[in-house]
Design a protein around this motif. Structure first.
Motif, short mmCIF file in Angstrom:
data_model
loop_
_atom_site.label_atom_id
_atom_site.label_comp_id
_atom_site.label_asym_id
_atom_site.label_seq_id
_atom_site.Cartn_x
_atom_site.Cartn_y
_atom_site.Cartn_z
N MET A 149 -29.67 -58.71 -5.63
CA MET A 149 -28.96 -57.53 -6.10
C MET A 149 -28.97 -56.41 -5.28
O MET A 149 -27.80 -55.68 -4.87
CB MET A 149 -29.57 -57.32 -7.52
N THR A 150 -30.12 -56.51 -4.44
CA THR A 150 -30.04 -55.41 -3.27
C THR A 150 -29.03 -55.53 -2.29
O THR A 150 -28.36 -54.64 -1.79
CB THR A 150 -31.72 -55.14 -2.88
N GLY A 151 -28.72 -56.81 -2.13
CA GLY A 151 -27.76 -57.24 -1.11
C GLY A 151 -26.38 -56.86 -1.52
O GLY A 151 -25.53 -56.58 -0.67
N LEU A 152 -26.19 -56.91 -2.80
CA LEU A 152 -24.80 -56.52 -3.18
C LEU A 152 -24.53 -55.01 -2.92
O LEU A 152 -23.58 -54.77 -2.62
CB LEU A 152 -24.95 -56.54 -5.01
N VAL A 153 -25.61 -54.31 -3.33
CA VAL A 153 -25.53 -52.76 -3.01
C VAL A 153 -25.25 -52.57 -1.55
O VAL A 153 -24.60 -51.81 -1.28
CB VAL A 153 -26.76 -52.20 -3.70
N ARG A 154 -26.07 -53.29 -0.80
CA ARG A 154 -26.02 -53.04 0.52
C ARG A 154 -24.68 -53.44 1.19
O ARG A 154 -24.10 -52.72 2.10
CB ARG A 154 -27.12 -53.76 1.26
N ARG A 155 -24.18 -54.64 0.77
CA ARG A 155 -22.71 -54.67 1.19
C ARG A 155 -21.71 -53.51 0.72
O ARG A 155 -20.85 -53.53 1.57
CB ARG A 155 -22.44 -56.09 0.26
N GLN A 156 -21.77 -53.02 -0.54
CA GLN A 156 -21.00 -52.13 -0.68
C GLN A 156 -20.98 -50.96 0.05
O GLN A 156 -19.99 -50.23 0.66
CB GLN A 156 -20.98 -51.57 -2.11
N LEU A 157 -22.23 -50.58 0.33
CA LEU A 157 -22.37 -49.49 1.30
C LEU A 157 -22.34 -49.69 2.69
O LEU A 157 -21.94 -48.70 3.44
CB LEU A 157 -24.08 -49.01 1.42
N LEU A 158 -22.09 -50.96 3.16
CA LEU A 158 -21.46 -51.26 4.57
C LEU A 158 -20.27 -51.37 4.72
O LEU A 158 -19.55 -51.41 5.82
CB LEU A 158 -22.61 -52.52 4.92
N LEU A 159 -19.40 -51.30 3.69
CA LEU A 159 -17.85 -51.50 4.00
C LEU A 159 -17.59 -50.23 4.46
O LEU A 159 -18.20 -49.12 4.36
CB LEU A 159 -17.20 -51.66 2.52
N PRO A 160 -16.48 -50.46 5.19
CA PRO A 160 -15.93 -49.20 6.05
C PRO A 160 -15.63 -48.18 5.17
O PRO A 160 -15.12 -48.27 4.07
CB PRO A 160 -14.79 -49.65 6.69
N GLU A 161 -16.09 -46.84 5.47
CA GLU A 161 -15.61 -45.70 4.89
C GLU A 161 -14.18 -45.58 4.95
O GLU A 161 -13.46 -46.08 5.73
CB GLU A 161 -16.31 -44.52 5.51
N ARG A 162 -13.52 -45.17 3.77
CA ARG A 162 -12.15 -44.93 3.58
C ARG A 162 -12.17 -43.66 2.66
O ARG A 162 -13.02 -43.19 1.80
CB ARG A 162 -11.46 -45.80 3.07
N GLU A 163 -10.88 -42.66 2.79
CA GLU A 163 -10.98 -41.68 2.30
C GLU A 163 -10.33 -41.82 0.64
O GLU A 163 -9.61 -42.91 0.53
CB GLU A 163 -9.60 -40.90 2.91
N PRO A 164 -10.71 -41.11 -0.25
CA PRO A 164 -10.36 -41.34 -1.41
C PRO A 164 -8.63 -41.07 -1.62
O PRO A 164 -7.89 -40.60 -0.71
CB PRO A 164 -10.73 -40.22 -2.37
N ALA A 165 -8.09 -41.97 -2.58
CA ALA A 165 -6.57 -41.98 -2.43
C ALA A 165 -5.95 -40.68 -2.71
O ALA A 165 -4.99 -40.41 -2.29
CB ALA A 165 -6.15 -42.79 -3.87
#
Length: 168
Positions: A149-165
């Motif tokens: 479960m921590t890995g799922l959170v980690r994965r989301q935090l490691l995705l490239p940053e993007r600007e909101p729409a």
């Protein structure tokens, strides 16, 4: 390149920190083992100890896997990383896949030992089987599930940053 896939990261993380994770699991595992075999144990203080060990486990995972990881944590910028959630179109299928993997693991590590391999109720060894099973699951399966479960959170935090729409 940073590992973004939880099924690959979780076992490596678990093995690299096996001693503290096992120690925290032993607290709950020992309590569960003896609670199953000894009838006159004080339940409330031992349940509180088990709860405290689980809270410490989650705190340890957050600290080591998220906050202290330079790829995920504050990174010396003086604040939390600026992240925007990915769209449901990309995250929900990944999350569904992880759910299927966790259900398969639950079947293998919960249903099979408890229903298919257990001695029948009342047979010799039934209580000892479940006591050992509970102790083993508290040392292995429960910490690994929390790591996942921590890995799922980690994965989301490691995705490239993007600007909101709205700002694009």
């Amino acid at each position: 390149m940073v590992e973004h896939h939880t099924p690959g990261w979780a076992p490596r993380f678990h093995l690299s920190r096996l001693v503290p994770l096992t120690a925290l699991g032993l607290v709950a595992g020992t309590e569960r083992f003896f609670a199953r075999l000894v009838d006159d144990m004080p339940r409330l203080p031992l349940e509180a100890l088990t709860l405290a060990s689980r809270v410490l486990l989650v705190a340890y995972l957050v600290q080591v896997a998220l906050r202290k990881d330079p790829e995920v944590g504050r990174g010396g910028r003086g604040g939390a990383p600026k992240r925007y959630p990915t769209t449901g179109r990309t995250f929900l299928p990944y999350l569904a896949g992880q759910g299927v993997l966790l259900l398969a693991a639950m079947f293998v590590f919960d249903f099979v030992p408890e229903r298919l391999l257990a001695p029948a109720e009342g047979e010799p060894g039934h209580q000892l089987h479940f006591a050992c099973l509970l102790a083993l699951k508290n040392i292995t399966v429960i910490p690994f599930t929390l790591i996942w479960m921590t890995g799922l959170v980690r994965r989301q935090l490691l995705l490239p940053e993007r600007e909101p729409a709205a700002l694009q």
